[in-house]
Design a protein around this motif. Structure first.
Motif, PDB file in Angstrom:
ATOM      1  N   PRO A 127      40.190  12.864  45.125  1.00 48.47           N
ATOM      2  CA  PRO A 127      41.581  12.745  44.687  1.00 48.47           C
ATOM      3  C   PRO A 127      41.807  13.090  43.217  1.00 48.47           C
ATOM      4  O   PRO A 127      40.885  13.133  42.422  1.00 48.47           O
ATOM      5  N   ASN A 128      43.076  13.297  42.911  1.00 46.03           N
ATOM      6  CA  ASN A 128      43.545  13.397  41.528  1.00 46.03           C
ATOM      7  C   ASN A 128      42.848  14.514  40.758  1.00 46.03           C
ATOM      8  O   ASN A 128      42.250  14.281  39.716  1.00 46.03           O
ATOM      9  N   ALA A 150      43.292   7.560  35.838  1.00 45.03           N
ATOM     10  CA  ALA A 150      42.542   7.090  34.670  1.00 45.03           C
ATOM     11  C   ALA A 150      41.342   6.228  35.060  1.00 45.03           C
ATOM     12  O   ALA A 150      40.809   5.491  34.255  1.00 45.03           O
ATOM     13  N   GLY A 151      40.900   6.349  36.317  1.00 45.03           N
ATOM     14  CA  GLY A 151      39.742   5.588  36.787  1.00 45.03           C
ATOM     15  C   GLY A 151      38.453   6.373  36.644  1.00 45.03           C
ATOM     16  O   GLY A 151      38.385   7.368  35.919  1.00 45.03           O
ATOM     17  N   ASP A 152      37.413   5.906  37.336  1.00 42.97           N
ATOM     18  CA  ASP A 152      36.109   6.558  37.272  1.00 42.97           C
ATOM     19  C   ASP A 152      36.232   8.042  37.575  1.00 42.97           C
ATOM     20  O   ASP A 152      36.914   8.442  38.525  1.00 42.97           O
ATOM     21  N   GLY A 153      35.518   8.847  36.776  1.00 49.12           N
ATOM     22  CA  GLY A 153      35.547  10.287  36.947  1.00 49.12           C
ATOM     23  C   GLY A 153      34.264  10.818  37.548  1.00 49.12           C
ATOM     24  O   GLY A 153      33.175  10.293  37.290  1.00 49.12           O
ATOM     25  N   PHE A 154      34.394  11.860  38.347  1.00 50.99           N
ATOM     26  CA  PHE A 154      33.277  12.508  39.020  1.00 50.99           C
ATOM     27  C   PHE A 154      33.455  14.018  38.927  1.00 50.99           C
ATOM     28  O   PHE A 154      34.534  14.508  38.614  1.00 50.99           O
ATOM     29  N   SER A 177      39.105  14.868  33.804  1.00 49.72           N
ATOM     30  CA  SER A 177      40.050  15.817  34.374  1.00 49.72           C
ATOM     31  C   SER A 177      39.733  17.267  34.055  1.00 49.72           C
ATOM     32  O   SER A 177      40.424  18.155  34.518  1.00 49.72           O
ATOM     33  N   ALA A 178      38.683  17.535  33.271  1.00 51.78           N
ATOM     34  CA  ALA A 178      38.369  18.918  32.932  1.00 51.78           C
ATOM     35  C   ALA A 178      36.854  19.101  32.874  1.00 51.78           C
ATOM     36  O   ALA A 178      36.108  18.170  32.604  1.00 51.78           O
ATOM     37  N   VAL A 179      36.430  20.331  33.158  1.00 50.36           N
ATOM     38  CA  VAL A 179      35.022  20.672  33.137  1.00 50.36           C
ATOM     39  C   VAL A 179      34.882  22.089  32.577  1.00 50.36           C
ATOM     40  O   VAL A 179      35.801  22.899  32.707  1.00 50.36           O
TER      41      VAL A 179
END
Length: 186
Positions: A127-128, A150-154, A177-179
């Motif tokens: 999601p997101n 704004a939760g855990d990022g993967f 949110s970015a890579v």
């Protein structure tokens, strides 16, 4: 063309700038809410236009950058995508935030302008999502996502040959949110 939340978008456009002279060569009108662009193998620029999130939905505007730079076509992909990447095989992928449970990936063929997965039949992933990054060397997309706002990022590794996630990282941060792809020069 952004005027403010809840207000209509006005005069959406993309400008072509000569970076060596700092001169605007041309400004081209686009569909509503142009967000990002990517170069297709045929040399055209594909511009993802998100729409207004309510009544007008995602389109890809195709810009012929030879000569005076003009829009030659557009593809209605649907949904509200905000990022675009195009593979070496000419398949365009667009990222859309999703529905809170899933992020959505839309795809289309840049050569024949056929929508493969659009707003009506998106590929569902974590999601997101806001961004996707094409890795030509591995021929995959790297897609960051947040388990909740704004939760855990993967980070997900998305295999373009099967249109599916082949790997998901452990937690890499909060609100990811970015890579970007970095290759060592050593």
């Amino acid at each position: 063309g952004y005027v403010g939340w809840g207000k209509p978008f006005k005069n959406p456009s993309v400008s072509i700038i000569n970076a060596s002279t700092n001169e605007v060569i041309n400004t081209v009108k686009t569909p509503v809410n142009a967000q990002d662009l990517a170069l297709a193998p045929d040399g055209t620029l594909h511009i993802i236009c998100t729409g207004d999130y309510a009544t007008r939905f995602g389109k890809i505007a195709i810009l012929d950058i030879s000569g005076t730079a003009t829009l030659t076509d557009s593809i209605s992909i649907g949904g509200s995508p905000g990022d675009i990447a195009i593979t070496k095989d000419g398949i365009g992928y667009c990222a859309a935030w999703g529905d809170g449970t899933n992020g959505f990936v839309y795809s289309y063929n840049t050569a024949n302008k056929t929508v493969i997965n659009g707003g009506d039949n998106p590929i569902k992933i974590g999601p997101n999502i806001m961004q996707l990054e094409y890795d030509e060397k591995e021929d995959v997309l790297w897609i960051p996502y947040m388990a909740s706002w704004a939760g855990d990022g993967f980070v997900q590794k998305f295999d373009v040959s099967s249109d599916s996630v082949s790997w998901t990282s452990d937690v890499v941060g909060n609100g990811s949110s970015a890579v970007a792809i970095y290759e060592s020069t050593e």
